[in-house]
Enzyme design. Sequence first.
Site, PDB file in Angstrom:
ATOM      1  N   GLY A   1      19.272 -33.488  -4.215  1.00 46.27           N
ATOM      2  CA  GLY A   1      19.721 -32.703  -3.076  1.00 46.27           C
ATOM      3  C   GLY A   1      20.914 -31.829  -3.368  1.00 46.27           C
ATOM      4  O   GLY A   1      21.253 -31.537  -4.511  1.00 46.27           O
TER       5      GLY A   1
ATOM      6  N   ASP B   1      18.500 -28.841  -8.385  1.00 49.29           N
ATOM      7  CA  ASP B   1      17.162 -29.024  -7.825  1.00 49.29           C
ATOM      8  C   ASP B   1      16.994 -28.303  -6.490  1.00 49.29           C
ATOM      9  O   ASP B   1      15.957 -27.692  -6.228  1.00 49.29           O
ATOM     10  CB  ASP B   1      16.827 -30.513  -7.668  1.00 49.29           C
ATOM     11  CG  ASP B   1      17.934 -31.329  -7.001  1.00 49.29           C
ATOM     12  OD1 ASP B   1      18.983 -30.750  -6.634  1.00 49.29           O
ATOM     13  OD2 ASP B   1      17.756 -32.554  -6.861  1.00 49.29           O
TER      14      ASP B   1
ATOM     15  N   ASP C   1       0.806  -1.224   0.000  1.00 48.94           N
ATOM     16  CA  ASP C   1       0.000   0.000   0.000  1.00 48.94           C
ATOM     17  C   ASP C   1       0.839   1.274   0.000  1.00 48.94           C
ATOM     18  O   ASP C   1       0.368   2.323  -0.436  1.00 48.94           O
ATOM     19  CB  ASP C   1      -0.994   0.001   1.169  1.00 48.94           C
ATOM     20  CG  ASP C   1      -0.335  -0.040   2.536  1.00 48.94           C
ATOM     21  OD1 ASP C   1       0.805  -0.526   2.636  1.00 48.94           O
ATOM     22  OD2 ASP C   1      -0.969   0.404   3.505  1.00 48.94           O
TER      23      ASP C   1
ATOM     24  N   GLY D   1      27.052 -15.777  -4.090  1.00 46.91           N
ATOM     25  CA  GLY D   1      26.695 -17.190  -4.022  1.00 46.91           C
ATOM     26  C   GLY D   1      25.390 -17.494  -3.314  1.00 46.91           C
ATOM     27  O   GLY D   1      25.305 -18.449  -2.545  1.00 46.91           O
TER      28      GLY D   1
ATOM     29  N   GLU E   1       9.696 -10.263  -2.938  1.00 50.78           N
ATOM     30  CA  GLU E   1      10.670  -9.188  -3.151  1.00 50.78           C
ATOM     31  C   GLU E   1      12.087  -9.704  -3.372  1.00 50.78           C
ATOM     32  O   GLU E   1      12.880  -9.067  -4.084  1.00 50.78           O
ATOM     33  CB  GLU E   1      10.641  -8.223  -1.968  1.00 50.78           C
ATOM     34  CG  GLU E   1       9.365  -7.415  -1.855  1.00 50.78           C
ATOM     35  CD  GLU E   1       8.253  -8.117  -1.071  1.00 50.78           C
ATOM     36  OE1 GLU E   1       7.188  -7.504  -0.868  1.00 50.78           O
ATOM     37  OE2 GLU E   1       8.458  -9.295  -0.662  1.00 50.78           O
TER      38      GLU E   1
ATOM     39  N   HIS F   1       1.443   0.201  10.419  1.00 50.39           N
ATOM     40  CA  HIS F   1       1.839  -1.142  10.016  1.00 50.39           C
ATOM     41  C   HIS F   1       3.138  -1.113   9.204  1.00 50.39           C
ATOM     42  O   HIS F   1       3.471  -0.129   8.553  1.00 50.39           O
ATOM     43  CB  HIS F   1       0.730  -1.826   9.206  1.00 50.39           C
ATOM     44  CG  HIS F   1       0.340  -1.099   7.956  1.00 50.39           C
ATOM     45  ND1 HIS F   1      -0.431   0.042   7.962  1.00 50.39           N
ATOM     46  CD2 HIS F   1       0.602  -1.344   6.647  1.00 50.39           C
ATOM     47  CE1 HIS F   1      -0.629   0.460   6.725  1.00 50.39           C
ATOM     48  NE2 HIS F   1      -0.007  -0.350   5.898  1.00 50.39           N
ATOM     49  N   HIS F   2       3.875  -2.190   9.252  1.00 45.65           N
ATOM     50  CA  HIS F   2       5.168  -2.389   8.597  1.00 45.65           C
ATOM     51  C   HIS F   2       6.294  -1.599   9.270  1.00 45.65           C
ATOM     52  O   HIS F   2       7.386  -1.514   8.713  1.00 45.65           O
ATOM     53  CB  HIS F   2       5.125  -2.041   7.101  1.00 45.65           C
ATOM     54  CG  HIS F   2       4.165  -2.862   6.291  1.00 45.65           C
ATOM     55  ND1 HIS F   2       3.698  -4.080   6.696  1.00 45.65           N
ATOM     56  CD2 HIS F   2       3.579  -2.618   5.081  1.00 45.65           C
ATOM     57  CE1 HIS F   2       2.866  -4.564   5.790  1.00 45.65           C
ATOM     58  NE2 HIS F   2       2.772  -3.686   4.797  1.00 45.65           N
TER      59      HIS F   2
ATOM     60  N   GLU G   1      27.129 -29.258  -1.466  1.00 44.69           N
ATOM     61  CA  GLU G   1      27.396 -29.304  -0.025  1.00 44.69           C
ATOM     62  C   GLU G   1      27.886 -30.685   0.388  1.00 44.69           C
ATOM     63  O   GLU G   1      28.764 -30.818   1.246  1.00 44.69           O
ATOM     64  CB  GLU G   1      26.131 -28.925   0.750  1.00 44.69           C
ATOM     65  CG  GLU G   1      25.463 -27.638   0.301  1.00 44.69           C
ATOM     66  CD  GLU G   1      26.319 -26.402   0.505  1.00 44.69           C
ATOM     67  OE1 GLU G   1      27.463 -26.513   0.999  1.00 44.69           O
ATOM     68  OE2 GLU G   1      25.859 -25.306   0.148  1.00 44.69           O
TER      69      GLU G   1
ATOM     70  N   ASN H   1      19.639 -34.137  -8.938  1.00 42.53           N
ATOM     71  CA  ASN H   1      20.580 -35.115  -8.379  1.00 42.53           C
ATOM     72  C   ASN H   1      20.320 -35.328  -6.891  1.00 42.53           C
ATOM     73  O   ASN H   1      21.223 -35.595  -6.112  1.00 42.53           O
ATOM     74  CB  ASN H   1      22.032 -34.680  -8.633  1.00 42.53           C
ATOM     75  CG  ASN H   1      22.326 -33.275  -8.150  1.00 42.53           C
ATOM     76  OD1 ASN H   1      21.476 -32.617  -7.537  1.00 42.53           O
ATOM     77  ND2 ASN H   1      23.525 -32.796  -8.416  1.00 42.53           N
TER      78      ASN H   1
END
Length: 584
Positions: free
Chosen positions: A493, A464, A28, A437, A51, A114-115, A497, A491
Amino acid sequence: MSDITVGAYLLRRLRELNIEHLFGVPGDYNLGFLDQVLDSPGQTWVGNCNELDAAYAADGYARLRGAAALVTTFGVGELSAVNGVAGSYAESVPVVAVTGMPATAVAAAGGWVHHTLMDGEYDHFGRMFAEVTVDRATLSAASAADLAAAPAQIDRVLRAMLRHSKPVHLNLPTDVVLARVPAPDGPLIAAGVEEATEPALLRAFLDDSARLLDGARTVTVLAGHEAERYGQREPLGELLAAAPVRAAVFSSGKGVVDETAPGFAGVYTGEFSQKAARAAVEDADCLILVGALATDSVTGGFSHHFTAGRTIDLRPYGASVGRAGYDGVRMADAVAGLTGLLREAGLPEPAGYGRPAGCGRPAEYGRSAGYGRPAGEAVTRTAAEPESLTQRQLWASIEAFLPPRSVFLAEQGTSFFGGQEVPLPADGRFVGQPMWGSIGYTLPAALGTQLAAPDRRSVLVIGDGSLQLTAQELGTMTRYGASPVIVVINNDGYTVERAIHGATASYNDIAAWDYTALPAAFGGGDRAVAVRAETPAQLADALALAARTPDKLVLIEAVLSRDDAPELLTALAGRFAAQNDYGA
């Protein structure tokens, strides 16, 4: 002089910067500005799903257009975007973040609206943005003088964005948007407004450079991301054409030099580089760094080897020759001056100069198994070759498919470490985020690149796990007519990592999605097509389909083993594991 609204003034300045799309989410406090966006000739509002995605999309757009705009609402909206803006800051991408905020009087009274944080303080979030921007301003209608200052504030902030090639922040209160100010009476950036390097300083730098080049038989240019951001693509091409010099890039600068040109040695990643790139950089008599920041992720964990005494280092507004510094030398002036020196140097042609592009490709991406075949050509499998799709086959097929002038995006992780070694086609572009990254970045960024350059096909390879962070932007893509090719590496996952730490740990697992169902689920309809590829032949067929449907979003789910990883990733994972020192 005619009057226009403050909102229209800002939009006119953005049009000067070739910004035809504005990304964001309505709230708003920004709706009055969005009304003006909708009424602005030649500009389109792109409503994102959140956002953060909008910030990623703006980043991708700016990499092709030179600047971009992001619009959010106060507090909740702008804080959702701050990670994306931080990425633009780290990677030197010029984005203006426009925040619609409560009216001037409300903020001055400290109203608990608000916000806000319900403490009457309205600059919390602006101070947060100050850490990831180079300039900011809160426009005000508190007095006639404050309002009269708004155009100058807008111009100052936008000029800072362009000069530093980093994000800036504008707070636009609801009562300021429609207030009237004089229309611009001149261009935002006047011809010649950028001050050239002081002549005596430039001469001293070039004299010192000439002494370093004197007697050098081999010269290599190593380019990074700042070369691209500060408009040195064409000047670098002229420099490389002036003499038989080698060229290499950090992964952050991939695409800033023509990879099909003679002398291109590949991507330099320290001790993990292919032989041609490593020799070109580390054995050169003179190494010219152009906007090349030696960060851990682009140097193979700081495994690079430069001898300071033989290095010319160019930054946006400073340079060095060996250990001598020349603050105030503009990169553009330095590149132009060095081009003249190299043209006169009479360098001999080094051994191997002019060999075919792609010399820096990983050894495992050999020509066997159809490497470099025309897109869609069937893959002939040998008896020894497995039926399942492998990383080697995936990247070979991607290289064969990439159209001329395409934009190749590689998501951080498995995709980036494979993609950075894929030779680009003629006049190709590359988008990645090796320094910040933030996973999930490239899917919204591909929306930005496709809208920024609709005449260039954006081709994205994403894992993925990363896709699951920002997948909803598939709907935004088809809504606005974007037609990228998206290859999802399924693959099972976070393979990147797992390679670093926790190979069997449950925290590297993800939910099993039906990826080919996503375009339809997000409203793609007949504007999108999705297929699954488990073998090299199926992948070739899928890419052939993508080539036949340039007006559709094409999603290809490429199924690979969870333990299969590009050779570069496997090598670097050990370095990063040691750097993080998690122990056994």
